[in-house]
Design an enzyme around this catalytic site. Sequence first.
Site, mmCIF file in Angstrom:
data_model
loop_
_atom_site.group_PDB
_atom_site.id
_atom_site.type_symbol
_atom_site.label_atom_id
_atom_site.label_comp_id
_atom_site.label_asym_id
_atom_site.label_seq_id
_atom_site.Cartn_x
_atom_site.Cartn_y
_atom_site.Cartn_z
ATOM 1 N N ARG A 162 0.829 -1.215 0.000
ATOM 2 C CA ARG A 162 0.000 0.000 0.000
ATOM 3 C C ARG A 162 0.862 1.263 0.000
ATOM 4 N NH1 ARG A 162 -4.904 -1.873 4.082
ATOM 5 N NH2 ARG A 162 -6.277 -2.620 2.422
ATOM 6 N N LYS A 213 -13.750 -13.155 7.442
ATOM 7 C CA LYS A 213 -14.896 -12.316 7.805
ATOM 8 C C LYS A 213 -16.151 -12.803 7.104
ATOM 9 C CE LYS A 213 -11.788 -8.419 7.804
ATOM 10 N NZ LYS A 213 -11.479 -7.323 6.886
ATOM 11 N N GLY A 228 -6.794 -6.896 1.911
ATOM 12 C CA GLY A 228 -5.483 -6.652 2.503
ATOM 13 C C GLY A 228 -4.721 -7.940 2.758
HETATM 14 P P1 ADP Z 1 -8.862 -10.063 3.218
HETATM 15 O O1 ADP Z 1 -8.103 -9.119 4.112
HETATM 16 O O2 ADP Z 1 -8.038 -10.512 2.049
HETATM 17 O O3 ADP Z 1 -10.197 -9.525 2.828
HETATM 18 P P2 ADP Z 1 -9.857 -11.548 5.487
HETATM 19 O O4 ADP Z 1 -9.408 -10.447 6.390
HETATM 20 O O5 ADP Z 1 -11.294 -11.777 5.315
HETATM 21 O O6 ADP Z 1 -9.145 -11.401 4.041
HETATM 22 O O7 ADP Z 1 -9.291 -12.943 5.993
HETATM 23 C C1 ADP Z 1 -7.923 -13.211 6.121
HETATM 24 C C2 ADP Z 1 -7.714 -14.189 7.215
HETATM 25 O O8 ADP Z 1 -8.533 -15.323 7.047
HETATM 26 C C3 ADP Z 1 -6.293 -14.717 7.252
HETATM 27 O O9 ADP Z 1 -5.644 -14.162 8.363
HETATM 28 C C4 ADP Z 1 -6.475 -16.233 7.387
HETATM 29 O O10 ADP Z 1 -5.660 -16.792 8.387
HETATM 30 C C5 ADP Z 1 -7.935 -16.365 7.756
HETATM 31 N N1 ADP Z 1 -8.505 -17.669 7.387
HETATM 32 C C6 ADP Z 1 -8.527 -18.260 6.185
HETATM 33 N N2 ADP Z 1 -9.080 -19.482 6.253
HETATM 34 C C7 ADP Z 1 -9.425 -19.687 7.547
HETATM 35 C C8 ADP Z 1 -10.023 -20.762 8.265
HETATM 36 N N3 ADP Z 1 -10.364 -21.894 7.648
HETATM 37 N N4 ADP Z 1 -10.222 -20.599 9.575
HETATM 38 C C9 ADP Z 1 -9.861 -19.469 10.207
HETATM 39 N N5 ADP Z 1 -9.296 -18.411 9.592
HETATM 40 C C10 ADP Z 1 -9.081 -18.508 8.279
HETATM 41 MG MG MG Z 2 -8.268 -8.697 6.225
#
Ligand code: ADP
Ligand code: MG
Length: 416
Positions: free
Chosen positions: A43, A215, A373
């Site tokens: 970023r 999320k 992110g």
């Molecule tokens: P972004 O920032 O790309 O939108 P999110 O913030 O929604 O993505 O999610 C990212 C997080 O999701 C990562 O830290 C990852 O560890 C977590 N994650 C992915 N799969 C799982 C899972 N099966 N259980 C718990 N956490 C998860």
């Molecule tokens: Mg995130």
Amino acid sequence: MAAQTVEQLIQEGVRGRRVLVRSDLNVPLDDSGRSRRVTDDGRIRASLPVLQKLSDAGARVIVMAHLGRPKGEPDPQFSLRPAAERLAELAPFEVEQADDTVGASARSKAENLAEGGVLILENVRFDARETSKDEAERGSFADELARLTESAGGAQGAYVDDAFGAVHRKHASVYDIAYRLPAYQGDLVRTELDVLDTLTSTPERPYVVVLGGSKVSDKLAVIDNLMGQADYLLIGGGMVFTFLAALGHDVGSSLLEQDQIDTVKRYLDSATRTECEFVLPTDIVVASKFAADAEHEVAAADSLEQSSFGSSAVGLDIGPASAKDFADHILSARTVFWNGPMGVFEFEAFAGGTRTVAEALTGTKGFTVVGGGDSAAAVRSLGFDDSQFGHISTGGGASLEYLEGKELPGLTALGK
Ligand code: ADP
Ligand code: MG
């Protein structure tokens, strides 16, 4: 009315004028050592071009940005300093830092700023008024920010919004400020909108959307809209378990949003009547607990509780067969939008699904967009280069809300 661009601002003449720029410097930091270190400067790098253009044109540039979620007061844990220092290392122009947002330090440094100089204010969320729900409170902070652009000679200040990642927030430095100064759309915001408009209006088909991350409820909202646009919705990450539960499967101790199960059932149901197809994993990497060194194995997605870990099984990644299936869909796509890691990629043992999906994105002939992110951080930490993707979006929540068709306050204020 289309928003004015930075080029238009420069054409008007900015030499000597003080220009407030809202940048997105909300980068992940590693707090484990003695000093906080930026772990992904994507970023920051993305924010440089606009600052440089304005600096080259002789503006006195004042940067507003936030980092994390401090509680509306100065907190060294959320100081922008590490981000500002990284920016200073990368920047070809002079960078100064203020110790506060609109206090004595910011005011005197803004006043003494040289032509072409760039001043970075402290985390705007150190002031509770930044995120206040009260219009008057936000307004008074925006007034003080705007005042930083005043000059003895009377030259008019300006505002540039270059923080796409924050346009969905009705915050003083994103929204209210745009009504107080001549406002312009930064290049990052422009690029993001161009890309997202392509996705929503004229995606080449097949159009594959890959959703994951943690999320769940945030991201479920976007599915509604994407079902009407995408040909395939590939579901991984934490939200998978709400889908599996909606199909009646036991998900052990995996991430689950019970109250979203009905919504997901509705989606699955209506997908059978639309052109859009959900692709769910058939295998899952389950672990004995949520930890980097947890024991783990591959289990069938419809019977996680039959793994060695029984009801304490936690699904931390999509399994290898599913990852391959996802990759095949991606490789034959003409457009791919990916938001959210497929698993807990921060732990090497559970990074496989995310790595396979990322590799497929770099290998497909289609146009690829990575949003979020953590997703952006994931591809970089797994060793991929930004240039291997069509576009890496700097805005996670903002891009999702835009794809949902929501009105974004920051864009409204710019007169998008
Ligand atoms: P972004 O920032 O790309 O939108 P999110 O913030 O929604 O993505 O999610 C990212 C997080 O999701 C990562 O830290 C990852 O560890 C977590 N994650 C992915 N799969 C799982 C899972 N099966 N259980 C718990 N956490 C998860
Ligand atoms: Mg995130």
